[in-house]
Design a protein around this motif. Structure first.
Motif, mmCIF file in Angstrom:
data_model
loop_
_atom_site.group_PDB
_atom_site.id
_atom_site.type_symbol
_atom_site.label_atom_id
_atom_site.label_comp_id
_atom_site.label_asym_id
_atom_site.label_seq_id
_atom_site.Cartn_x
_atom_site.Cartn_y
_atom_site.Cartn_z
ATOM 1 N N MET A 1 28.990 -5.451 8.841
ATOM 2 C CA MET A 1 30.050 -6.469 8.644
ATOM 3 C C MET A 1 31.032 -6.537 9.919
ATOM 4 N N ALA A 2 31.072 -5.338 10.524
ATOM 5 C CA ALA A 2 31.902 -5.344 11.751
ATOM 6 C C ALA A 2 31.362 -5.918 13.119
ATOM 7 N N LEU A 4 29.427 -8.852 12.567
ATOM 8 C CA LEU A 4 29.862 -10.278 12.701
ATOM 9 C C LEU A 4 31.473 -10.427 12.691
ATOM 10 N N LEU A 5 32.328 -9.589 12.369
ATOM 11 C CA LEU A 5 33.763 -9.844 12.215
ATOM 12 C C LEU A 5 34.209 -9.738 13.797
ATOM 13 N N VAL A 6 33.623 -8.910 14.292
ATOM 14 C CA VAL A 6 34.363 -8.797 15.959
ATOM 15 C C VAL A 6 33.990 -10.041 16.722
ATOM 16 N N LEU A 8 33.378 -13.179 15.668
ATOM 17 C CA LEU A 8 34.215 -14.136 15.010
ATOM 18 C C LEU A 8 35.653 -14.044 15.260
ATOM 19 N N ALA A 9 36.299 -12.822 15.134
ATOM 20 C CA ALA A 9 37.765 -12.803 15.301
ATOM 21 C C ALA A 9 38.110 -12.982 16.910
ATOM 22 N N GLY A 238 24.698 -9.497 13.253
ATOM 23 C CA GLY A 238 25.808 -9.506 12.004
ATOM 24 C C GLY A 238 25.660 -10.378 11.044
ATOM 25 N N THR A 239 25.178 -11.900 11.172
ATOM 26 C CA THR A 239 25.119 -12.699 10.474
ATOM 27 C C THR A 239 23.699 -12.143 9.454
ATOM 28 N N VAL A 242 24.843 -9.345 7.202
ATOM 29 C CA VAL A 242 25.738 -9.650 5.865
ATOM 30 C C VAL A 242 24.923 -10.829 5.090
#
Length: 268
Positions: A1-2, A4-6, A8-9, A238-239, A242
């Motif tokens: 998850m991290a 992808l989130l990094v 994106l954030a 990451g995509t 997830v």
């Protein structure tokens, strides 16, 4: 998850916290008040990274979503129609486009239209539609052949509810699995187009442009290339991870159409 989130954030929040770029310094330096050094133009790499994700990430996500938005009705119509000529009319022109390399189509369209970021998203989405239609059509044909779907036809279920409410719903797992792979391909097209100056300027704050413009100083100042490259890799990896995790937790599909048949029969 991290993973992808990094990215994106950074793409969504980065421009808000980037602050002022400050004066330009010496090209390809390390330290001197810059955490990740400077790039080929003497700009702060941290500032460029914070700004550079918006164009890559949002363009890729928009192009992927738009490709599915266009491919779903075409693929479902081709799979569910009982008229052979309509299926041929929908699918065969797209098969011709599949014979042309996607990158070549993007570069040709970009050269002729000179698009911005929005135009690049539209071009990349259009290039991905033929393959997405084939994927949707193949999955929908398998679902449409099930006895429960045939029973819904006999009960007079409308095409829209049959296509999107039953067949489309049964394909969600397949579409989720394909989304991660397709986003990776879309990112490749968007990044390559940026390398070649399509959609974004050669000096724009863009992760793909950063990799291309700073590669000449890779041995002197690697962070200007390594950081944006790793962020692009993290987004694609990451995509996929997830999507795999969501599919692993999701219970098997297949009873929706049968339940609908029972409900329709009970109402009658």
């Amino acid at each position: 998850m991290a993973l992808l989130l990094v990215p994106l954030a950074l793409a969504l929040v980065g421009p808000w916290i980037a602050g002022d770029a400050g004066p330009r310094g010496v090209s390809f330096t390390l330290g001197d008040g810059h955490w990740l050094g400077t790039d080929h133009s003497g700009r702060d790499v941290v500032h460029q990274v914070l700004w550079g994700g918006r164009s890559v990430v949002l363009t890729a996500l928009a192009a992927t979503a738009l490709a599915y938005l266009l491919a779903l009705p075409i693929g479902l119509a081709a799979a569910l129609t009982r008229r052979g000529w309509l299926e041929e009319a929908l699918v065969r022109p797209l098969d011709v486009l599949l014979a042309i390399p996607s990158l070549l189509l993007v570069l040709m369209a970009g050269t002729l239209l000179d698009p911005g970021t929005v135009g690049l998203a539209l071009i990349v989405a259009a290039v991905n539609v033929p393959d997405a239609v084939r994927m949707v059509r193949a999955g929908a044909a398998e679902v449409a052949a099930r006895p429960a779907v045939e029973a819904l036809r006999m009960l007079g279920e409308g095409w829209w509810r049959l296509a999107f409410g039953h067949v489309g719903r049964a394909m969600l797992r397949m579409l989720a699995a394909d989304a991660g792979v397709r986003l990776t391909g879309v990112l490749y097209l968007v990044a390559t187009a940026a390398f070649l100056g399509v959609g974004v300027g050669p000096d724009a704050a863009d992760w793909a442009v950063m990799v291309d413009q700073n590669r000449t100083g890779l041995m002197v100042q690697p962070w200007a290339v390594v950081v944006p490259a790793l962020l692009i890799v993290a987004l694609t990896t990451g995509t996929n991870l997830v999507c795999d995790a969501v599919l692993a937790r999701r219970p098997p599909a297949g009873k929706e159409a049968a339940d609908d048949v029972r409900h329709r029969g009970a109402r009658r």
